[in-house]
Scaffold this active site. Structure first.
Site, PDB file in Angstrom:
ATOM      1  N   TYR A   1      50.521 -37.001   3.383  1.00  0.00           N
ATOM      2  CA  TYR A   1      51.328 -35.886   3.913  1.00  0.00           C
ATOM      3  C   TYR A   1      51.178 -34.651   3.034  1.00  0.00           C
ATOM      4  CZ  TYR A   1      54.105 -36.060   8.062  1.00  0.00           C
ATOM      5  OH  TYR A   1      54.493 -35.989   9.370  1.00  0.00           O
TER       6      TYR A   1
ATOM      7  N   GLU B   1      52.586 -31.116   3.852  1.00  0.00           N
ATOM      8  CA  GLU B   1      53.224 -29.916   4.402  1.00  0.00           C
ATOM      9  C   GLU B   1      53.133 -28.751   3.425  1.00  0.00           C
ATOM     10  OE1 GLU B   1      57.193 -30.644   5.754  1.00  0.00           O
ATOM     11  OE2 GLU B   1      56.495 -31.728   7.522  1.00  0.00           O
TER      12      GLU B   1
ATOM     13  N   ASP C   1      39.563 -15.799  21.696  1.00  0.00           N
ATOM     14  CA  ASP C   1      39.570 -17.266  21.706  1.00  0.00           C
ATOM     15  C   ASP C   1      38.125 -17.722  21.908  1.00  0.00           C
ATOM     16  OD1 ASP C   1      39.716 -19.952  22.248  1.00  0.00           O
ATOM     17  OD2 ASP C   1      41.448 -19.793  23.588  1.00  0.00           O
TER      18      ASP C   1
ATOM     19  N   THR D   1      38.645 -23.820  18.666  1.00  0.00           N
ATOM     20  CA  THR D   1      38.614 -25.250  18.416  1.00  0.00           C
ATOM     21  C   THR D   1      37.421 -25.517  17.503  1.00  0.00           C
ATOM     22  OG1 THR D   1      37.229 -25.585  20.359  1.00  0.00           O
ATOM     23  CG2 THR D   1      39.594 -25.888  20.656  1.00  0.00           C
TER      24      THR D   1
ATOM     25  N   LYS E   1      33.864 -28.163  19.928  1.00  0.00           N
ATOM     26  CA  LYS E   1      33.000 -27.876  21.089  1.00  0.00           C
ATOM     27  C   LYS E   1      31.592 -27.542  20.571  1.00  0.00           C
ATOM     28  CE  LYS E   1      37.141 -26.922  23.731  1.00  0.00           C
ATOM     29  NZ  LYS E   1      37.989 -25.977  24.461  1.00  0.00           N
TER      30      LYS E   1
ATOM     31  N   ARG F   1      38.072 -33.038  16.386  1.00  0.00           N
ATOM     32  CA  ARG F   1      39.106 -32.406  17.205  1.00  0.00           C
ATOM     33  C   ARG F   1      40.032 -31.643  16.287  1.00  0.00           C
ATOM     34  NH1 ARG F   1      37.837 -34.360  22.481  1.00  0.00           N
ATOM     35  NH2 ARG F   1      39.570 -33.016  23.049  1.00  0.00           N
TER      36      ARG F   1
HETATM   37  C1  LIG Z   1      39.328 -25.948  24.753  1.00  0.00           C
HETATM   38  C2  LIG Z   1      40.000 -24.647  24.732  1.00  0.00           C
HETATM   39  C3  LIG Z   1      41.282 -24.491  24.186  1.00  0.00           C
HETATM   40  C4  LIG Z   1      42.205 -25.641  23.845  1.00  0.00           C
HETATM   41  O1  LIG Z   1      41.757 -26.578  23.036  1.00  0.00           O
HETATM   42  P1  LIG Z   1      42.500 -28.006  22.926  1.00  0.00           P
HETATM   43  O2  LIG Z   1      41.960 -28.486  21.640  1.00  0.00           O
HETATM   44  O3  LIG Z   1      42.047 -28.776  24.124  1.00  0.00           O
HETATM   45  O4  LIG Z   1      43.957 -27.779  22.919  1.00  0.00           O
HETATM   46  C5  LIG Z   1      41.810 -23.219  24.085  1.00  0.00           C
HETATM   47  N1  LIG Z   1      41.111 -22.153  24.504  1.00  0.00           N
HETATM   48  C6  LIG Z   1      39.896 -22.271  25.062  1.00  0.00           C
HETATM   49  C7  LIG Z   1      39.186 -21.048  25.507  1.00  0.00           C
HETATM   50  C8  LIG Z   1      39.301 -23.509  25.204  1.00  0.00           C
HETATM   51  O5  LIG Z   1      38.115 -23.609  25.780  1.00  0.00           O
END
Ligand SMILES: *Cc1c(COP(=O)(O)O)cnc(C)c1O
Length: 423
Positions: free
Chosen positions: A56, A58, A202, A228, A231, A237
């Protein structure tokens, strides 16, 4: 078999182990075209599966609420340092549990409940967390949505500007989940400046392309960048928020204690590993190959009469409108999955069909690029897609098993990180 070893799991819990092993095989035997997915390296898997999950932490390095951070602090600082170096940013927070919580932290940092927020509408390729109605972000804030143009399939920057001037959002999102074209960060920045809004980029889908120099960077244009890590960036993750030094405090406070408790240290370590991998020279080759593969796959699909939103792609992603093929997205996606090609059904802009049964398919080339497929293999992939879609439109199931067997044989030449063929 699964690599890294799951021998303890097999001994303790054969039921779960069996499913993990089956999933590894499934990933090995399929052409995985889900645009948000990838194959991480065994090094990332090892960090994810490490004893760091026991701890942990925090707070932030040097300011924790629990003792025993002798190793976690340097790990988190490594991840932060590598993120700053790779993307050229002044500040990085690597604690968000995933992309959606990272985006929520941006609201927490800059907005009050009820404030206006502007984002690309979900059916046009935006993300739920950019103010869509069923999301907390659409319920707790006042959403304004921009679209893509019906004729070009691209974001209409003139309309974005008009809408922003009229609605005066405090926060503007650019980026999304089904955008096949380059995002014009400078144009968004100019609009945000004009209306006094915070610009959030994003880059969840394209972070790996940006890191590898295959897509322009929002750095220097956006006030805050969320991504994220799992991807195209090819990590665990997780998520990161990056910004100028000016916003560092607000963002850190929003993540903790604003929204989260203890960070997932095993994920933080795996993010650090993935960022190191992304800084290696071969990563830019990977990023460019993703784009080249998507271009080659798009060309081969166009040749076969497929209707691609925006007419093609600049990045890793292709959005197909299947209307002219006489089949909807869902039955096509299901038939393709049975035939060994995994992708998702997706709404297309101005889709006349329902979100759960839309007209389109979304696909991306990150995972197959990691697997080692190149442009030369894309016509073959397109031919398989076409064969299965045509058969599915006629209700003909006979091709499915034949194509699945062909694909299994084909993929045996392309090693998968996380899987070893010889036990
Ligand atoms: C995948 C994605 C997210 C969210 O990601 P999670 O890890 O699934 O919560 C947010 N914004 C965009 C543009 C995404 O493609």
């Amino acid at each position: 078999m699964h690599e890294t070893s799951i021998s303890h799991l097999q001994g303790r819990d054969p039921e779960v182990a069996g499913l993990v092993e089956a999933e590894a095989r499934r990933q090995y035997e399929k052409i995985r075209l889900i645009a948000s997915e990838n194959y991480v390296s065994p090094a990332v898997l090892e960090a994810t599966g490490s004893v760091l999950t026991n701890k942990y932490s925090e707070g932030y390095a040097g300011k924790r609420y629990y003792e025993g951070q002798q190793n976690v602090d340097p790990i988190e600082l490594l991840a932060i340092g590598r993120a700053k170096e790779l993307f050229g940013v002044e500040h990085a927070n690597v604690q968000p549990y995933s992309g959606s919580p990272a985006n929520l932290a941006v609201y927490m940092a800059f907005l009050e409940p009820g404030d206006p927020v502007m984002g690309l509408s979900l059916p046009m390729g935006g993300h739920l967390t950019h103010g869509w109605s069923v999301s907390a972000t659409g319920k707790w804030f006042d959403p304004v949505r921009y679209d893509v143009r019906a004729d070009t399939g691209r974001v209409d920057m003139d309309k974005v500007r008009d809408l922003a001037l009229k609605e005066r959002p405090k926060l503007i999102w650019c980026g999304g989940t089904a955008i096949p074209r380059t995002i014009d960060f400078p144009a968004f920045a100019e609009i945000a400046r004009e209306v006094g809004a915070v610009l959030a980029a994003d880059i969840a889908h394209i972070a790996g392309l940006i890191a590898g120099g295959a897509h322009p960077s929002p750095v220097g244009h956006a006030d805050v960048i969320t991504t994220t890590t799992h991807k195209t960036l090819r990590g665990p993750r997780g998520a990161m928020i990056m910004s100028t030094a000016e916003h560092a405090k607000a963002i850190d406070k929003a993540v903790f204690p604003g929204l989260q408790g203890g960070p997932h240290n095993h994920t933080t370590a795996a993010i650090a590993v993935a960022l190191r991998e992304a800084a290696q020279r071969d990563f830019s080759g990977y990023a460019r190959q993703i784009v080249a593969n998507a271009g080659a796959l798009a060309a081969a699909l166009l040749e076969r009469g497929y209707d691609l939103i925006s007419g093609g792609t600049d990045n890793h992603l292709i959005l197909i409108d299947l209307t002219n093929k006489g089949i909807a997205g869902k039955p096509a996606a299901q038939a393709l999955d049975r035939a060994g090609i995994e992708l998702n059904y997706n709404a297309v802009p101005f889709d006349p069909r329902k979100p759960f049964d839309p007209s389109g398919l979304r696909l991306g080339t990150a995972a197959i690029t990691t697997r080692g497929l190149g442009e030369a293999q894309m016509p073959r992939v397109a031919a398989w897609i076409d064969e299965v879609v045509q058969a599915a439109a006629k209700g003909d199931e006979t091709v499915v098993d034949r194509v699945a067997a062909q694909i299994r044989e084909f993929l045996a030449s392309y090693p998968m990180p996380g899987w070893t063929s010889t036990p």
